[in-house]
Design a protein around this motif. Structure first.
Motif, PDB file in Angstrom:
ATOM      1  N   PHE A 166      18.462  87.216  35.706  1.00  0.00           N
ATOM      2  CA  PHE A 166      19.511  86.233  35.971  1.00  0.00           C
ATOM      3  C   PHE A 166      20.092  85.678  34.670  1.00  0.00           C
ATOM      4  N   GLY A 167      19.300  85.706  33.591  1.00  0.00           N
ATOM      5  CA  GLY A 167      19.845  85.343  32.289  1.00  0.00           C
ATOM      6  C   GLY A 167      20.871  86.364  31.827  1.00  0.00           C
ATOM      7  N   ASP A 168      20.551  87.652  32.026  1.00  0.00           N
ATOM      8  CA  ASP A 168      21.500  88.721  31.679  1.00  0.00           C
ATOM      9  C   ASP A 168      22.769  88.617  32.522  1.00  0.00           C
ATOM     10  N   PHE A 169      22.610  88.235  33.776  1.00  0.00           N
ATOM     11  CA  PHE A 169      23.771  88.069  34.659  1.00  0.00           C
ATOM     12  C   PHE A 169      24.720  87.021  34.076  1.00  0.00           C
ATOM     13  N   LEU A 170      24.156  85.886  33.654  1.00  0.00           N
ATOM     14  CA  LEU A 170      24.980  84.819  33.093  1.00  0.00           C
ATOM     15  C   LEU A 170      25.592  85.236  31.758  1.00  0.00           C
ATOM     16  N   GLN A 171      24.793  85.853  30.891  1.00  0.00           N
ATOM     17  CA  GLN A 171      25.293  86.252  29.575  1.00  0.00           C
ATOM     18  C   GLN A 171      26.400  87.299  29.695  1.00  0.00           C
ATOM     19  N   THR A 172      26.231  88.224  30.648  1.00  0.00           N
ATOM     20  CA  THR A 172      27.244  89.256  30.858  1.00  0.00           C
ATOM     21  C   THR A 172      28.568  88.635  31.282  1.00  0.00           C
ATOM     22  N   HIS A 173      28.494  87.665  32.185  1.00  0.00           N
ATOM     23  CA  HIS A 173      29.718  87.014  32.657  1.00  0.00           C
ATOM     24  C   HIS A 173      30.305  86.085  31.598  1.00  0.00           C
ATOM     25  N   MET A 174      29.445  85.406  30.841  1.00  0.00           N
ATOM     26  CA  MET A 174      29.954  84.539  29.779  1.00  0.00           C
ATOM     27  C   MET A 174      30.679  85.355  28.717  1.00  0.00           C
ATOM     28  N   ALA A 175      30.124  86.523  28.383  1.00  0.00           N
ATOM     29  CA  ALA A 175      30.773  87.395  27.401  1.00  0.00           C
ATOM     30  C   ALA A 175      32.136  87.860  27.909  1.00  0.00           C
ATOM     31  N   PHE A 176      32.198  88.194  29.200  1.00  0.00           N
ATOM     32  CA  PHE A 176      33.467  88.628  29.793  1.00  0.00           C
ATOM     33  C   PHE A 176      34.490  87.501  29.748  1.00  0.00           C
ATOM     34  N   HIS A 177      34.077  86.300  30.136  1.00  0.00           N
ATOM     35  CA  HIS A 177      35.020  85.182  30.172  1.00  0.00           C
ATOM     36  C   HIS A 177      35.433  84.753  28.759  1.00  0.00           C
ATOM     37  N   ALA A 178      34.519  84.892  27.791  1.00  0.00           N
ATOM     38  CA  ALA A 178      34.886  84.603  26.406  1.00  0.00           C
ATOM     39  C   ALA A 178      35.953  85.587  25.931  1.00  0.00           C
ATOM     40  N   LYS A 179      35.767  86.854  26.298  1.00  0.00           N
ATOM     41  CA  LYS A 179      36.757  87.879  25.949  1.00  0.00           C
ATOM     42  C   LYS A 179      38.083  87.592  26.658  1.00  0.00           C
ATOM     43  N   ALA A 180      37.994  87.154  27.910  1.00  0.00           N
ATOM     44  CA  ALA A 180      39.200  86.837  28.673  1.00  0.00           C
ATOM     45  C   ALA A 180      39.960  85.691  28.005  1.00  0.00           C
ATOM     46  N   LEU A 181      39.242  84.675  27.575  1.00  0.00           N
ATOM     47  CA  LEU A 181      39.887  83.534  26.921  1.00  0.00           C
ATOM     48  C   LEU A 181      40.607  83.973  25.648  1.00  0.00           C
ATOM     49  N   SER A 182      39.944  84.850  24.885  1.00  0.00           N
ATOM     50  CA  SER A 182      40.545  85.329  23.638  1.00  0.00           C
ATOM     51  C   SER A 182      41.792  86.173  23.903  1.00  0.00           C
ATOM     52  N   LEU A 183      41.672  87.138  24.799  1.00  0.00           N
ATOM     53  CA  LEU A 183      42.796  88.041  25.074  1.00  0.00           C
ATOM     54  C   LEU A 183      43.939  87.327  25.786  1.00  0.00           C
ATOM     55  N   TYR A 184      43.613  86.449  26.737  1.00  0.00           N
ATOM     56  CA  TYR A 184      44.665  85.728  27.452  1.00  0.00           C
ATOM     57  C   TYR A 184      45.367  84.722  26.554  1.00  0.00           C
ATOM     58  N   THR A 185      44.636  84.189  25.581  1.00  0.00           N
ATOM     59  CA  THR A 185      45.277  83.312  24.590  1.00  0.00           C
ATOM     60  C   THR A 185      46.306  84.105  23.788  1.00  0.00           C
ATOM     61  N   ASN A 186      45.918  85.313  23.380  1.00  0.00           N
ATOM     62  CA  ASN A 186      46.859  86.176  22.658  1.00  0.00           C
ATOM     63  C   ASN A 186      48.062  86.538  23.531  1.00  0.00           C
ATOM     64  N   ALA A 187      47.789  86.842  24.797  1.00  0.00           N
ATOM     65  CA  ALA A 187      48.872  87.204  25.718  1.00  0.00           C
ATOM     66  C   ALA A 187      49.857  86.043  25.885  1.00  0.00           C
ATOM     67  N   PHE A 188      49.320  84.854  25.980  1.00  0.00           N
ATOM     68  CA  PHE A 188      50.169  83.662  26.122  1.00  0.00           C
ATOM     69  C   PHE A 188      51.041  83.486  24.882  1.00  0.00           C
ATOM     70  N   GLN A 189      50.453  83.685  23.717  1.00  0.00           N
ATOM     71  CA  GLN A 189      51.198  83.545  22.474  1.00  0.00           C
ATOM     72  C   GLN A 189      52.296  84.592  22.344  1.00  0.00           C
ATOM     73  N   PHE A 190      52.011  85.808  22.829  1.00  0.00           N
ATOM     74  CA  PHE A 190      53.052  86.848  22.808  1.00  0.00           C
ATOM     75  C   PHE A 190      54.243  86.435  23.674  1.00  0.00           C
ATOM     76  N   LEU A 191      53.954  85.852  24.824  1.00  0.00           N
ATOM     77  CA  LEU A 191      55.038  85.401  25.700  1.00  0.00           C
ATOM     78  C   LEU A 191      55.849  84.288  25.049  1.00  0.00           C
ATOM     79  N   GLN A 192      55.127  83.333  24.437  1.00  0.00           N
ATOM     80  CA  GLN A 192      55.818  82.205  23.826  1.00  0.00           C
ATOM     81  C   GLN A 192      56.620  82.612  22.588  1.00  0.00           C
TER      82      GLN A 192
END
Length: 236
Positions: free
Chosen positions: A188-214
């Motif tokens: 269950f620790g791996d489950f959380l870490q796997t999802h946290m890593a995904f969401h951290a990546k999402a935050l980084s990439l979506y931040t870049n995507a937002f900046q490209f739009l702006q």
């Protein structure tokens, strides 16, 4: 060991077997359900990735028909979304390897634990059978000392074996419980870490995507638009 002591020993064996058996059944049942839940989550993520892949494809088709400022921004936006979906696949693969497989392994772990319990029951039944035979001989052949001595020796060996297997079974049950807790923490620790890593990546990439739009310059887009209108009029 007299009959009362034997009954007491048998009841203690049954108590241990029932307790451990119930724990094994509880773990097997709940882990199986959780395993199905995790598999369902993985399948939904896989379907979601397919939807996002189509979204990226449609974005790129749209960008190909846009003017340069918007086209560049939308293509960069699509790259960010596609990059996250590649990482979603990494998350799915990790969930299967680090969560599903260890949970599925508990089916065989529980089966082995049940077989260990059966071994204890078999040994205890042999001890009881020898004691019952000895009791009958005492009634039927009370003067047959050699035969009684032989059975007393066999009963002693059976009792020693029964005590050894009881101790071994209790130790194995403790090891099963300890491993279960350790596995739970890791799985269950791996489950959380796997999802946290995904969401951290999402935050980084979506931040870049937002900046490209702006970054799209509306005036530049309008300038290209007006220029194309003029060019089309000149062509006519």
């Amino acid at each position: 060991m007299d009959s009362s002591q034997l009954v007491k020993s048998q009841l203690e064996t049954e108590r241990v077997v029932n307790f451990v058996s119930n724990r094994i059944e509880m773990v097997e049942s709940n882990f199986s359900t959780i395993c199905q839940d995790i598999a369902g989550i993985s399948r939904k993520h896989a379907r979601l990735r397919d939807k996002y892949d189509q979204f990226v494809k449609d974005l790129r088709q749209y960008a190909d028909r846009e003017h340069t400022p918007v086209r560049l921004a939308i293509n960069s936006y699509a790259e960010c979304v596609a990059g996250l979906e590649d990482y979603r696949q990494v998350m799915i693969d990790r969930m299967e390897a680090r969560i599903l497989l260890p949970l599925q392994a508990y089916s065989s772990n529980c089966k082995k634990a049940r077989n260990d319990l059966k071994g204890l029951q078999v040994v205890k039944e042999k001890e009881i059978a020898k004691q019952q035979t000895f009791d009958k001989i005492k009634v039927r052949e009370p003067a047959n000392r050699s035969k009684l001595a032989q059975y007393e020796s066999e009963i002693h060996k059976a009792r020693v074996e029964s005590e050894r297997v009881m101790k071994e079974t209790q130790d194995q049950a403790e090891m099963f419980e300890k491993k279960k807790v350790e596995d739970l923490k890791k799985i269950f620790g791996d489950f959380l870490q796997t999802h946290m890593a995904f969401h951290a990546k999402a935050l980084s990439l979506y931040t870049n995507a937002f900046q490209f739009l702006q970054s799209v310059d509306c005036e530049e887009q309008l300038s290209v638009f007006k220029q194309n209108i003029c060019n089309s009029n000149n062509t006519e």
